[in-house]
Design a protein around this motif. Structure first.
Motif, PDB file in Angstrom:
ATOM      1  N   GLN A  99       0.829  -1.198   0.000  1.00  0.00           N
ATOM      2  CA  GLN A  99       0.000   0.000   0.000  1.00  0.00           C
ATOM      3  C   GLN A  99       0.869   1.256   0.000  1.00  0.00           C
ATOM      4  O   GLN A  99       0.561   2.237  -0.680  1.00  0.00           O
TER       5      GLN A  99
ATOM      6  N   GLN B 291       2.064   1.911  -3.396  1.00  0.00           N
ATOM      7  CA  GLN B 291       1.002   2.489  -4.229  1.00  0.00           C
ATOM      8  C   GLN B 291       0.873   3.990  -3.966  1.00  0.00           C
ATOM      9  O   GLN B 291       0.683   4.776  -4.898  1.00  0.00           O
TER      10      GLN B 291
ATOM     11  N   SER C 278       3.515   5.771  -5.758  1.00  0.00           N
ATOM     12  CA  SER C 278       3.207   5.830  -7.198  1.00  0.00           C
ATOM     13  C   SER C 278       2.204   6.939  -7.497  1.00  0.00           C
ATOM     14  O   SER C 278       2.351   7.680  -8.480  1.00  0.00           O
TER      15      SER C 278
ATOM     16  N   TYR D 135      -6.679   2.968  -8.958  1.00  0.00           N
ATOM     17  CA  TYR D 135      -6.072   2.482  -7.714  1.00  0.00           C
ATOM     18  C   TYR D 135      -7.163   2.174  -6.680  1.00  0.00           C
ATOM     19  O   TYR D 135      -8.121   2.926  -6.530  1.00  0.00           O
TER      20      TYR D 135
ATOM     21  N   ILE E 152      -6.948   1.690  -3.012  1.00  0.00           N
ATOM     22  CA  ILE E 152      -6.173   1.671  -1.773  1.00  0.00           C
ATOM     23  C   ILE E 152      -7.062   2.088  -0.602  1.00  0.00           C
ATOM     24  O   ILE E 152      -8.021   2.837  -0.762  1.00  0.00           O
TER      25      ILE E 152
END
Length: 467
Positions: free
Chosen positions: A303, A306, A309, A400, A402
């Protein structure tokens, strides 16, 4: 030693022999990992017999490849040669349960308090087989192995079968634990043959002998004993009434009247309780929760990657359009704050534990925050002729998924997580080593319709597609 060379492995010694295979203890040449190597010779006369044997071997391999579980022997790799099949398996240094009980118990049996943690591990393995629709067909104490971490491992899937229909045909297994429908060579049978074998094994573990002992060592005499349905529970052995009830329901001759796996898993004796595993004859302190916590750390690490990113994606538009700098900074702060705490909802057996870190936890709805962020960007962009958001939208930041809320199903029948939960610290790079605290589940998620975000993205595409 082996007459068939095994690539990358050194043979150490023979640890078992069967009708069609030899099992060696081996060691990987480079990593020094100790493994078990089941070597099956295929150097036999061509014909229907060889064809049938190869079919069974390949079936065993395919089933083991499809099943990954902490209480089932792991198949690490398979090597084929011109005259052998070599299965590289997880090694269990303490041998099988039958020999272990004989070695460590003067009465050749375990007290119920000692046996229960082991049996529940075995039932956990059976849950996975039911999930995969696999029937083992050769359940016996000799096929239950123990590793050096005192963990039970179900092995030897040589007779296992993936059930495409409800019924099977073939005579296989070990007579003393074999279901009566197979002993009688009925035309068909189903997964309930494993339930019978489990019942016999549980009785053996607790009483030191099988429930049905024929006067003569023949299948016919064994069938006669089973048909009497006279299951004797010695008063000299203390076993709870709930455990006896479970055994009786498993050892019913008629498979249609025999209890189901679903009823076994929810039987009062099988419901998880706080068991002091350190009092077990195996000194069992099963390390599954350590594995669980390692997986948790890995999940948080993913996570975190991510988030990094996403931050890089945001920086692409921030660097391109200075007018959007402050909006991008604000959203990055939202991301950082959202992951300054995490919440775990862990359910196992009939218990639920919700833990959070730290006390100021707030559920982070990424999709909703992204909607707000894109709305702010869009409002500024439509006022500035030089801003085009299409390139940013094409980076697919909306894809995404998350969250800082993790809901995890934890089905270890033999352990409780509470000790580890109260002492576990997250890695420093994820959260400055604060303790996870037990609390009530008071999570209130923000309501959000994902279609709102998709609608906004389509509006942005229409607005800037010709810019």
């Amino acid at each position: 030693m082996s007459k068939h060379p095994i690539q990358n492995y050194q043979i150490l010694k023979v640890i078992g022999k069967g009708a069609f295979a030899i099992v060696y203890q081996g060691q990987h040449v480079k990593t020094k990992e100790i493994v078990a190597i089941k070597q099956i010779s295929t150097d036999m006369q061509e014909g229907p017999h060889k064809e049938k044997m190869l079919q069974l071997f390949n079936q065993e391999i395919e089933i083991m490849k499809a099943i990954k579980h902490q209480n089932i022997i792991e198949l690490k790799e398979v090597q084929y040669t011109s005259d052998s099949i070599n299965m590289i398996l997880e090694y269990c240094g303490l041998g099988d349960l039958e020999k272990y009980i004989k070695k460590n118990s003067a009465k050749n049996r375990l007290a119920e308090s000692e046996a229960k943690p082991l049996i529940l591990q075995l039932l956990d393995a059976m849950k996975m087989l039911r999930l995969k629709n696999v029937v083992h067909r050769d359940l016996k104490l000799a096929n239950i192995l123990i590793n050096e971490q005192m963990q039970i491992k179900l092995g030897d899937f040589g007779f296992a079968k993936s059930v495409m229909s409800d019924l099977m045909e073939s005579y296989c297994g070990t007579p003393i634990t074999m279901a009566p429908e197979i002993l009688k060579k009925n035309d068909n049978y189903d997964h309930k043959c494993d339930i019978w074998s489990l019942g016999v094994m549980i009785y053996q573990i607790l009483y030191g002998q099988p429930p049905f002992i024929p006067k003569k060592a023949t299948v016919i005499d064994l069938i006669k004993e089973i048909e009497k349905q006279n299951i004797s529970f010695s008063e000299q052995v203390v076993v709870s009434s709930e455990c006896k009830d479970l055994i009786r329901k498993m050892l019913v001759e008629d498979p249609k009247k025999r209890t189901s796996f679903e009823d076994i898993f929810t039987h009062p004796w099988c419901v998880k309780e706080q068991i002091d595993l350190r009092k077990s004859v195996l000194q069992t302190y099963v390390p599954q929760h350590q594995e669980f916590l390692k997986n948790l750390s890995y999940t948080l690490f993913q996570q975190n990657n991510q988030l990094l990113s996403i931050i890089r994606i945001i920086q692409t538009i921030e660097n391109k359009y200075k007018e959007l700098t402050q909006i991008c900074i604000n959203f990055r702060n939202v991301l950082t704050q959202g992951f300054s705490s995490i919440q775990l909802n862990i359910s196992y057996s009939n218990q639920k534990v919700c833990i959070k870190l730290p006390d100021n936890y707030k559920y982070f709805n990424f999709q909703q925050e992204l909607l707000i962020f894109l709305t702010n960007l869009y409002e500024v962009a439509i006022k500035n002729q030089n801003i085009n958001l299409i390139d940013f939208i094409d980076l697919k930041i909306q894809d995404y998924e998350i969250t800082n809320y993790f809901s995890i199903r934890y089905d270890e029948y033999t352990v409780t997580l509470l000790e580890e939960i109260t002492s576990f610290k997250l890695q420093n790079d994820v959260q400055k080593g604060q303790l996870l605290n037990k609390l009530e589940d008071e999570k209130v998620k923000n309501k959000f319709v994902k279609s709102d975000l998709n609608t906004l993205i389509e509006v942005i595409r229409d607005r800037f597609k010709n810019s």
